[in-house]
Design an enzyme around this catalytic site. Structure first.
Site, short mmCIF file in Angstrom:
data_model
loop_
_atom_site.label_atom_id
_atom_site.label_comp_id
_atom_site.label_asym_id
_atom_site.label_seq_id
_atom_site.Cartn_x
_atom_site.Cartn_y
_atom_site.Cartn_z
N GLU A 84 43.38 41.39 35.86
CA GLU A 84 43.67 42.30 34.74
C GLU A 84 45.17 42.54 34.54
OE1 GLU A 84 41.02 42.91 36.87
OE2 GLU A 84 39.57 42.40 35.28
N ALA B 246 46.86 41.90 45.89
CA ALA B 246 46.59 40.85 46.88
C ALA B 246 45.38 40.03 46.45
CB ALA B 246 46.34 41.48 48.25
N VAL B 247 45.60 38.73 46.37
CA VAL B 247 44.48 37.82 46.13
C VAL B 247 44.30 37.03 47.43
CG1 VAL B 247 43.44 36.19 44.52
CG2 VAL B 247 45.37 37.59 43.77
N ILE B 248 43.12 37.21 48.02
CA ILE B 248 42.87 36.60 49.33
C ILE B 248 41.74 35.56 49.19
CG2 ILE B 248 42.23 37.05 51.74
CD1 ILE B 248 43.36 39.93 51.32
N HIS C 21 36.85 30.96 43.34
CA HIS C 21 37.25 32.17 42.60
C HIS C 21 38.75 32.47 42.76
CE1 HIS C 21 36.21 35.83 40.48
NE2 HIS C 21 36.89 36.54 41.35
N PHE D 132 57.41 40.05 41.15
CA PHE D 132 56.12 39.46 41.52
C PHE D 132 55.77 39.86 42.96
CE2 PHE D 132 53.61 35.46 42.58
CZ PHE D 132 52.49 35.87 41.88
N1 INI Z 1 41.15 40.53 42.56
C1 INI Z 1 42.22 40.65 43.38
O1 INI Z 1 43.20 41.33 43.02
N2 INI Z 1 42.23 40.04 44.59
C2 INI Z 1 41.19 39.25 45.01
O2 INI Z 1 41.27 38.72 46.15
C3 INI Z 1 40.07 39.10 44.17
N3 INI Z 1 38.97 38.30 44.59
O3 INI Z 1 39.05 37.62 45.62
O4 INI Z 1 37.91 38.26 43.97
C4 INI Z 1 40.07 39.77 42.92
N4 INI Z 1 39.01 39.69 42.09
C5 INI Z 1 38.77 40.62 41.03
C6 INI Z 1 39.42 40.22 39.73
O5 INI Z 1 40.83 40.42 39.80
C7 INI Z 1 38.88 41.04 38.57
O6 INI Z 1 39.19 42.39 38.75
C8 INI Z 1 37.37 40.90 38.40
O7 INI Z 1 37.00 39.54 38.31
C9 INI Z 1 36.87 41.61 37.11
O8 INI Z 1 37.51 41.10 35.95
#
Ligand code: INI
Length: 160
Positions: free
Chosen positions: A60, A82-84, A90, A115
């Site tokens: 978002e 954090a994206v893990i 995904h 960033f």
């Molecule tokens: N969002 C993150 O910020 N980090 C993550 O690791 C992550 N994973 O792994 O799924 C994640 N998913 C949610 C995504 O950002 C959206 O909020 C969701 O898909 C709804 O639109």
């Protein structure tokens, strides 16, 4: 010898910032937020010049960054999250679009975006970069945003 060198300094005095913070993996993003706030405070940013915007996840962030940047209320934006990596692809979609989207917003609007979104293979790697072994990437992103905000101001001065 160059006739002039243009660079941004590291004072946040008089600058305004928006911090976009992801709720996903909040145990990490809240540590990144603490680091970013520490950097802003220590470089002289007034509390009333800091706006925190919470979003569900990193996916978002670009649309919210665009809205904020277009409003031109802030000298810079700082994205924190954090994206893990998990067991499915995904991660690649979320991390890729988040990074691409933030870069595009900064280029399109001229508002710099620090960033501070971690993209890691493991939880441990994220923890290390949120105030443990690897420093605090939220602090680092805020310092970069401060420098870039000052640099952009200088570049926009007619005499720069
Ligand atoms: N969002 C993150 O910020 N980090 C993550 O690791 C992550 N994973 O792994 O799924 C994640 N998913 C949610 C995504 O950002 C959206 O909020 C969701 O898909 C709804 O639109």
């Amino acid at each position: 010898m160059p006739s002039s060198v243009i660079e941004g300094d590291l004072s946040a005095k008089g600058l305004r910032f928006a911090l976009i913070v992801g709720r996903f993996n909040s145990f990490i993003s809240e540590r990144l937020l603490a680091g970013a706030l520490d950097a802003l405070k220590r470089t002289g940013c007034a509390e009333e010049h800091i706006e925190i915007v919470r979003v569900p996840g990193s996916w978002e962030m670009p649309v919210v960054a665009r809205e904020l940047a277009k409003a031109k209320r802030h000298d810079a934006i700082i994205a924190l999250g954090a994206v893990i990596r998990g067991d499915t692809p995904h991660f690649d979609y979320v991390a890729g679009e988040m990074a691409r989207g933030l870069a595009e917003v900064a280029r399109e609007t001229g508002v710099p975006i620090g960033f501070g979104v971690l993209t890691t293979n493991t939880v441990e790697q994220a923890v290390d970069r949120a105030g443990v072994k690897g420093g605090n990437k939220g602090f680092d992103a805020a310092m970069t945003a401060i420098e870039m905000a000052n640099l952009m101001r200088r570049l926009r001065q007619p005499s720069a």
